[in-house]
Write a protein that holds these residues in place. Structure first.
Motif, PDB file in Angstrom:
ATOM      1  N   ILE A  28       0.838  -1.203   0.000  1.00 55.21           N
ATOM      2  CA  ILE A  28       0.000   0.000   0.000  1.00 55.21           C
ATOM      3  C   ILE A  28       0.875   1.255   0.000  1.00 55.21           C
ATOM      4  N   TYR A  29       1.936   1.232   0.804  1.00 55.29           N
ATOM      5  CA  TYR A  29       2.845   2.378   0.899  1.00 55.29           C
ATOM      6  C   TYR A  29       3.494   2.676  -0.451  1.00 55.29           C
ATOM      7  N   HIS A  30       4.038   1.638  -1.089  1.00 53.51           N
ATOM      8  CA  HIS A  30       4.713   1.840  -2.380  1.00 53.51           C
ATOM      9  C   HIS A  30       3.724   2.288  -3.455  1.00 53.51           C
ATOM     10  N   HIS A  31       2.498   1.748  -3.417  1.00 53.61           N
ATOM     11  CA  HIS A  31       1.493   2.148  -4.403  1.00 53.61           C
ATOM     12  C   HIS A  31       1.119   3.616  -4.236  1.00 53.61           C
ATOM     13  N   LYS A  32       0.905   4.045  -2.997  1.00 57.27           N
ATOM     14  CA  LYS A  32       0.544   5.432  -2.736  1.00 57.27           C
ATOM     15  C   LYS A  32       1.681   6.383  -3.108  1.00 57.27           C
ATOM     16  N   LEU A  33       2.920   5.967  -2.810  1.00 52.90           N
ATOM     17  CA  LEU A  33       4.067   6.814  -3.131  1.00 52.90           C
ATOM     18  C   LEU A  33       4.235   6.957  -4.641  1.00 52.90           C
ATOM     19  N   THR A  34       4.106   5.843  -5.376  1.00 51.48           N
ATOM     20  CA  THR A  34       4.207   5.892  -6.834  1.00 51.48           C
ATOM     21  C   THR A  34       3.105   6.755  -7.432  1.00 51.48           C
ATOM     22  N   SER A  35       1.890   6.624  -6.885  1.00 51.62           N
ATOM     23  CA  SER A  35       0.766   7.426  -7.363  1.00 51.62           C
ATOM     24  C   SER A  35       1.020   8.906  -7.118  1.00 51.62           C
ATOM     25  N   LEU A  36       1.601   9.234  -5.965  1.00 51.83           N
ATOM     26  CA  LEU A  36       1.912  10.629  -5.648  1.00 51.83           C
ATOM     27  C   LEU A  36       2.948  11.189  -6.611  1.00 51.83           C
ATOM     28  N   LEU A  37       3.988  10.403  -6.916  1.00 52.10           N
ATOM     29  CA  LEU A  37       5.031  10.864  -7.836  1.00 52.10           C
ATOM     30  C   LEU A  37       4.463  11.089  -9.234  1.00 52.10           C
ATOM     31  N   ASN A  38       3.561  10.204  -9.671  1.00 59.22           N
ATOM     32  CA  ASN A  38       2.973  10.354 -11.001  1.00 59.22           C
ATOM     33  C   ASN A  38       2.091  11.590 -11.087  1.00 59.22           C
ATOM     34  N   ARG A  39       1.387  11.897 -10.013  1.00 54.90           N
ATOM     35  CA  ARG A  39       0.483  13.052 -10.029  1.00 54.90           C
ATOM     36  C   ARG A  39       1.244  14.374  -9.983  1.00 54.90           C
ATOM     37  N   THR A  40       2.470  14.356  -9.443  1.00 48.17           N
ATOM     38  CA  THR A  40       3.221  15.604  -9.333  1.00 48.17           C
ATOM     39  C   THR A  40       4.043  15.908 -10.586  1.00 48.17           C
ATOM     40  N   ARG A  41       3.999  15.074 -11.584  1.00 47.73           N
ATOM     41  CA  ARG A  41       4.702  15.357 -12.830  1.00 47.73           C
ATOM     42  C   ARG A  41       3.983  16.460 -13.606  1.00 47.73           C
ATOM     43  N   ILE A  42       4.775  17.285 -14.277  1.00 50.62           N
ATOM     44  CA  ILE A  42       4.207  18.373 -15.071  1.00 50.62           C
ATOM     45  C   ILE A  42       3.940  17.853 -16.481  1.00 50.62           C
ATOM     46  N   GLN A  43       2.677  17.839 -16.870  1.00 48.75           N
ATOM     47  CA  GLN A  43       2.310  17.366 -18.199  1.00 48.75           C
ATOM     48  C   GLN A  43       2.476  18.509 -19.196  1.00 48.75           C
ATOM     49  N   ILE A  44       3.351  18.301 -20.182  1.00 50.31           N
ATOM     50  CA  ILE A  44       3.603  19.329 -21.200  1.00 50.31           C
ATOM     51  C   ILE A  44       2.874  18.939 -22.480  1.00 50.31           C
ATOM     52  N   PRO A  45       2.098  19.839 -23.068  1.00 45.61           N
ATOM     53  CA  PRO A  45       1.405  19.530 -24.330  1.00 45.61           C
ATOM     54  C   PRO A  45       2.396  19.123 -25.422  1.00 45.61           C
ATOM     55  N   LEU A  46       1.937  18.280 -26.335  1.00 50.80           N
ATOM     56  CA  LEU A  46       2.807  17.773 -27.388  1.00 50.80           C
ATOM     57  C   LEU A  46       3.280  18.861 -28.342  1.00 50.80           C
ATOM     58  N   ASP A  47       2.583  19.996 -28.363  1.00 43.33           N
ATOM     59  CA  ASP A  47       3.011  21.082 -29.240  1.00 43.33           C
ATOM     60  C   ASP A  47       3.947  22.052 -28.533  1.00 43.33           C
TER      61      ASP A  47
END
Length: 240
Positions: A28-47
């Motif tokens: 549970i800890y590793h899943h929550k941590l991975t989910s947190l890291l993925n959500r904090t990434r900055i999504q840059i548009p393809l253009d």
């Protein structure tokens, strides 16, 4: 399904020490941590940015500080509806530990390079290759993060770190099987990439000067040595 935790307590079953429950908590800890890291990434548009392979300007048209970028509008249709970008771009490569690893370059339109699509073309002109300025990389298949978002390109270039070539260990005889075994054992024992990366993250977050601190600069040098360790045999000194 409701669970009576008091019954477990009476039977002296600890969630922290009992192997099965402990493994569940760790998952549970590793899943929550991975989910947190993925959500904090900055999504840059393809253009506004892409991950591109670096290549060299064989026409020798580009000047120092310039690059050529032509990308496909749709990633699922490479080579169609291509766009030549002109303007300032931020370019870096993973790993990026030093403030000078991210470079601000100018993308220009060069007609003789229009056959180059979905890659970033670096100049051959200049005292030092721009690729070497970014983590000491080269053009042997390295991938680069290229961003031309105006809001993310508002920064000042910093002096890149020097990446001197480490001397490789050489034998004055033929390599034997025990040499390979010894090297593999040494590599497993002294592989400190993760430790150095975590230490750099701690210093970057806690130090008053952040990534500009002497500690982060030292750790950036050590990480570069650790990356080259399998090729050079030079063991980074992490005891300090």
């Amino acid at each position: 399904v409701e669970m009576d935790f008091s019954l477990l307590y009476e039977r002296q079953v600890s969630f922290i020490r009992e192997p099965f429950f402990r493994s569940i908590l760790q998952c549970i800890y590793h899943h929550k941590l991975t989910s947190l890291l993925n959500r904090t990434r900055i999504q840059i548009p393809l253009d506004r940015g892409r991950i591109m392979m670096g290549t060299s300007d064989e026409t020798k048209t580009l000047k120092s500080g310039q690059v050529f970028i032509q990308y496909s509008k749709e990633i699922l249709a490479p080579g169609k509806n291509v766009i030549v970008f002109e303007g300032m771009v931020a370019v870096t490569k993973n790993p990026c530990f030093h403030e000078g690893d991210i470079r601000l370059l100018k993308a220009v339109n060069v007609p003789s390079l229009t056959h180059m699509v979905d890659c970033i073309v670096f100049p051959q002109d200049g005292q030092r290759p721009h690729t070497d300025e970014m983590s000491g990389s080269d053009l042997d298949g390295d991938m680069y993060f290229v961003c031309w978002d105006e809001q993310l390109c508002k920064f000042k270039d910093h002096k890149p770190m020097d990446f001197p070539k480490a001397e490789k260990k050489r034998l004055d005889r033929e390599v034997e099987s025990h040499d390979i075994i010894d090297f593999l054992a040494e590599y497993i024992r002294y592989d400190k990439l993760g430790l150095i990366a975590n230490a750099h993250l701690v210093q970057a977050d806690s130090n008053e000067n952040g990534i500009f601190s002497d500690e982060c600069h030292k750790l950036a040098e050590m990480h570069s040595e650790a990356v080259d360790f399998p090729k050079t045999g030079k063991i980074p000194d992490v005891d300090d």
